[in-house]
Design an enzyme around this catalytic site. Structure first.
Site, PDB file in Angstrom:
ATOM      1  N   HIS A  45      53.872 -13.705 -17.710  1.00 59.69           N
ATOM      2  CA  HIS A  45      54.060 -15.091 -17.293  1.00 59.69           C
ATOM      3  C   HIS A  45      53.168 -15.996 -18.105  1.00 59.69           C
ATOM      4  O   HIS A  45      52.078 -15.615 -18.524  1.00 59.69           O
ATOM      5  CB  HIS A  45      53.756 -15.266 -15.797  1.00 59.69           C
ATOM      6  CG  HIS A  45      52.420 -14.725 -15.376  1.00 59.69           C
ATOM      7  ND1 HIS A  45      52.183 -13.377 -15.208  1.00 59.69           N
ATOM      8  CD2 HIS A  45      51.238 -15.351 -15.107  1.00 59.69           C
ATOM      9  CE1 HIS A  45      50.926 -13.203 -14.831  1.00 59.69           C
ATOM     10  NE2 HIS A  45      50.331 -14.381 -14.774  1.00 59.69           N
ATOM     11  N   GLU A  65      46.458 -10.866 -13.255  1.00 58.35           N
ATOM     12  CA  GLU A  65      46.557 -10.341 -11.890  1.00 58.35           C
ATOM     13  C   GLU A  65      47.947  -9.807 -11.581  1.00 58.35           C
ATOM     14  O   GLU A  65      48.074  -8.801 -10.872  1.00 58.35           O
ATOM     15  CB  GLU A  65      46.168 -11.437 -10.890  1.00 58.35           C
ATOM     16  CG  GLU A  65      44.691 -11.818 -10.999  1.00 58.35           C
ATOM     17  CD  GLU A  65      44.324 -12.997 -10.114  1.00 58.35           C
ATOM     18  OE1 GLU A  65      45.204 -13.550  -9.435  1.00 58.35           O
ATOM     19  OE2 GLU A  65      43.141 -13.363 -10.117  1.00 58.35           O
ATOM     20  N   VAL A  66      48.977 -10.500 -12.037  1.00 55.24           N
ATOM     21  CA  VAL A  66      50.351 -10.071 -11.741  1.00 55.24           C
ATOM     22  C   VAL A  66      50.933  -9.399 -12.990  1.00 55.24           C
ATOM     23  O   VAL A  66      51.024 -10.034 -14.052  1.00 55.24           O
ATOM     24  CB  VAL A  66      51.225 -11.267 -11.318  1.00 55.24           C
ATOM     25  CG1 VAL A  66      52.659 -10.810 -11.069  1.00 55.24           C
ATOM     26  CG2 VAL A  66      50.651 -11.928 -10.063  1.00 55.24           C
ATOM     27  N   ASN A  86      47.349 -14.990 -19.411  1.00 55.46           N
ATOM     28  CA  ASN A  86      46.328 -13.977 -19.128  1.00 55.46           C
ATOM     29  C   ASN A  86      46.949 -12.605 -19.383  1.00 55.46           C
ATOM     30  O   ASN A  86      48.040 -12.308 -18.883  1.00 55.46           O
ATOM     31  CB  ASN A  86      45.861 -14.103 -17.676  1.00 55.46           C
ATOM     32  CG  ASN A  86      45.181 -15.423 -17.400  1.00 55.46           C
ATOM     33  OD1 ASN A  86      44.451 -15.934 -18.240  1.00 55.46           O
ATOM     34  ND2 ASN A  86      45.431 -16.003 -16.248  1.00 55.46           N
ATOM     35  N   ASP A  88      53.167 -22.570  -9.290  1.00 53.81           N
ATOM     36  CA  ASP A  88      52.155 -21.599  -8.874  1.00 53.81           C
ATOM     37  C   ASP A  88      51.789 -21.869  -7.410  1.00 53.81           C
ATOM     38  O   ASP A  88      51.654 -23.017  -6.981  1.00 53.81           O
ATOM     39  CB  ASP A  88      50.911 -21.708  -9.767  1.00 53.81           C
ATOM     40  CG  ASP A  88      49.993 -20.512  -9.607  1.00 53.81           C
ATOM     41  OD1 ASP A  88      49.889 -19.721 -10.560  1.00 53.81           O
ATOM     42  OD2 ASP A  88      49.382 -20.358  -8.520  1.00 53.81           O
ATOM     43  N   ILE A  89      51.601 -20.814  -6.655  1.00 51.30           N
ATOM     44  CA  ILE A  89      51.308 -20.946  -5.221  1.00 51.30           C
ATOM     45  C   ILE A  89      49.904 -21.525  -4.982  1.00 51.30           C
ATOM     46  O   ILE A  89      49.643 -22.092  -3.922  1.00 51.30           O
ATOM     47  CB  ILE A  89      51.474 -19.571  -4.523  1.00 51.30           C
ATOM     48  CG1 ILE A  89      51.717 -19.731  -3.034  1.00 51.30           C
ATOM     49  CG2 ILE A  89      50.295 -18.651  -4.809  1.00 51.30           C
ATOM     50  CD1 ILE A  89      52.167 -18.450  -2.356  1.00 51.30           C
ATOM     51  N   HIS A 124      51.274 -19.692 -17.729  1.00 53.93           N
ATOM     52  CA  HIS A 124      50.908 -20.823 -16.892  1.00 53.93           C
ATOM     53  C   HIS A 124      51.093 -22.085 -17.732  1.00 53.93           C
ATOM     54  O   HIS A 124      50.535 -22.175 -18.839  1.00 53.93           O
ATOM     55  CB  HIS A 124      49.435 -20.753 -16.481  1.00 53.93           C
ATOM     56  CG  HIS A 124      49.063 -19.560 -15.654  1.00 53.93           C
ATOM     57  ND1 HIS A 124      48.850 -19.631 -14.297  1.00 53.93           N
ATOM     58  CD2 HIS A 124      48.856 -18.259 -15.995  1.00 53.93           C
ATOM     59  CE1 HIS A 124      48.517 -18.432 -13.836  1.00 53.93           C
ATOM     60  NE2 HIS A 124      48.509 -17.585 -14.851  1.00 53.93           N
TER      61      HIS A 124
HETATM   62  P1  AMP Z   1      47.440 -14.257 -13.464  1.00 60.62           P
HETATM   63  O1  AMP Z   1      45.993 -14.144 -13.141  1.00 60.62           O
HETATM   64  O2  AMP Z   1      47.678 -14.919 -14.798  1.00 60.62           O
HETATM   65  O3  AMP Z   1      48.169 -12.941 -13.347  1.00 60.62           O
HETATM   66  O4  AMP Z   1      48.054 -15.282 -12.420  1.00 60.62           O
HETATM   67  C1  AMP Z   1      48.921 -14.950 -11.393  1.00 60.62           C
HETATM   68  C2  AMP Z   1      49.273 -16.236 -10.689  1.00 60.62           C
HETATM   69  O5  AMP Z   1      50.342 -15.974  -9.793  1.00 60.62           O
HETATM   70  C3  AMP Z   1      48.153 -16.873  -9.886  1.00 60.62           C
HETATM   71  O6  AMP Z   1      47.859 -18.167 -10.404  1.00 60.62           O
HETATM   72  C4  AMP Z   1      48.728 -16.949  -8.466  1.00 60.62           C
HETATM   73  O7  AMP Z   1      48.346 -18.123  -7.793  1.00 60.62           O
HETATM   74  C5  AMP Z   1      50.218 -16.880  -8.719  1.00 60.62           C
HETATM   75  N1  AMP Z   1      51.029 -16.387  -7.615  1.00 60.62           N
HETATM   76  C6  AMP Z   1      50.835 -15.255  -6.894  1.00 60.62           C
HETATM   77  N2  AMP Z   1      51.814 -15.110  -5.972  1.00 60.62           N
HETATM   78  C7  AMP Z   1      52.651 -16.174  -6.123  1.00 60.62           C
HETATM   79  C8  AMP Z   1      53.842 -16.585  -5.480  1.00 60.62           C
HETATM   80  N3  AMP Z   1      54.404 -15.898  -4.462  1.00 60.62           N
HETATM   81  N4  AMP Z   1      54.436 -17.730  -5.908  1.00 60.62           N
HETATM   82  C9  AMP Z   1      53.900 -18.442  -6.914  1.00 60.62           C
HETATM   83  N5  AMP Z   1      52.773 -18.088  -7.561  1.00 60.62           N
HETATM   84  C10 AMP Z   1      52.150 -16.976  -7.179  1.00 60.62           C
END
Ligand code: AMP
Length: 120
Positions: free
Chosen positions: A104, A99-100, A91, A33-34, A106
């Protein structure tokens, strides 16, 4: 929700955004994770275009689901948290604060993580 191919994990899968995979198989990619929340914070994603855990559960093939669950233990072992323990978080949707919009997990560990959710 239809799949949005402009999401950041789709870009990582296409190689449009660089990542440093810790696991790469026919159906699964995992990378740090970034914005890590713990010493170990890995994102595990299917290579298929699934928006969420709900979508993956409803629509992925048996081979994709098996590969995804197999990856969890392999990644936890590789990252050194299989024995000490870890937390898996998916999530999902608005209330899940996703968010994405690409499914995925974590995988978080490397320290004691405390209770699952903060108390109200
Ligand atoms: P979520 O709230 O579960 O959708 O989490 C999305 C996660 O993606 C967050 O923890 C971000 O820090 C992570 N994230 C966003 N962009 C990147 C990226 N380019 N590389 C790795 N992780 C990312």
């Amino acid at each position: 929700m239809s799949y949005d191919p402009s999401n950041v994990f789709a870009k990582i899968l296409r190689g449009d955004i660089p990542s440093k995979p810790v696991y790469d198989s026919d159906h699964v990619l995992a990378f740090p994770d970034i914005s890590p929340r713990a010493p170990v914070h890995i994102l595990i994603i299917p290579k298929g275009a699934y928006t969420s855990a709900q979508d993956f559960s409803e629509s992925a093939s048996a081979a994709e689901k098996l590969a995804f669950f197999d990856a969890i233990a392999a990644i936890a072992t590789q990252c050194g948290v299989a024995e000490t323990g870890y937390r898996l978080i998916a999530n999902t949707g608005a209330n899940g604060h996703q968010e994405v919009p690409h499914f995925h997990l974590h995988l978080i560990g490397g320290r004691a993580l405390g209770p699952m959710l903060p108390q109200d």
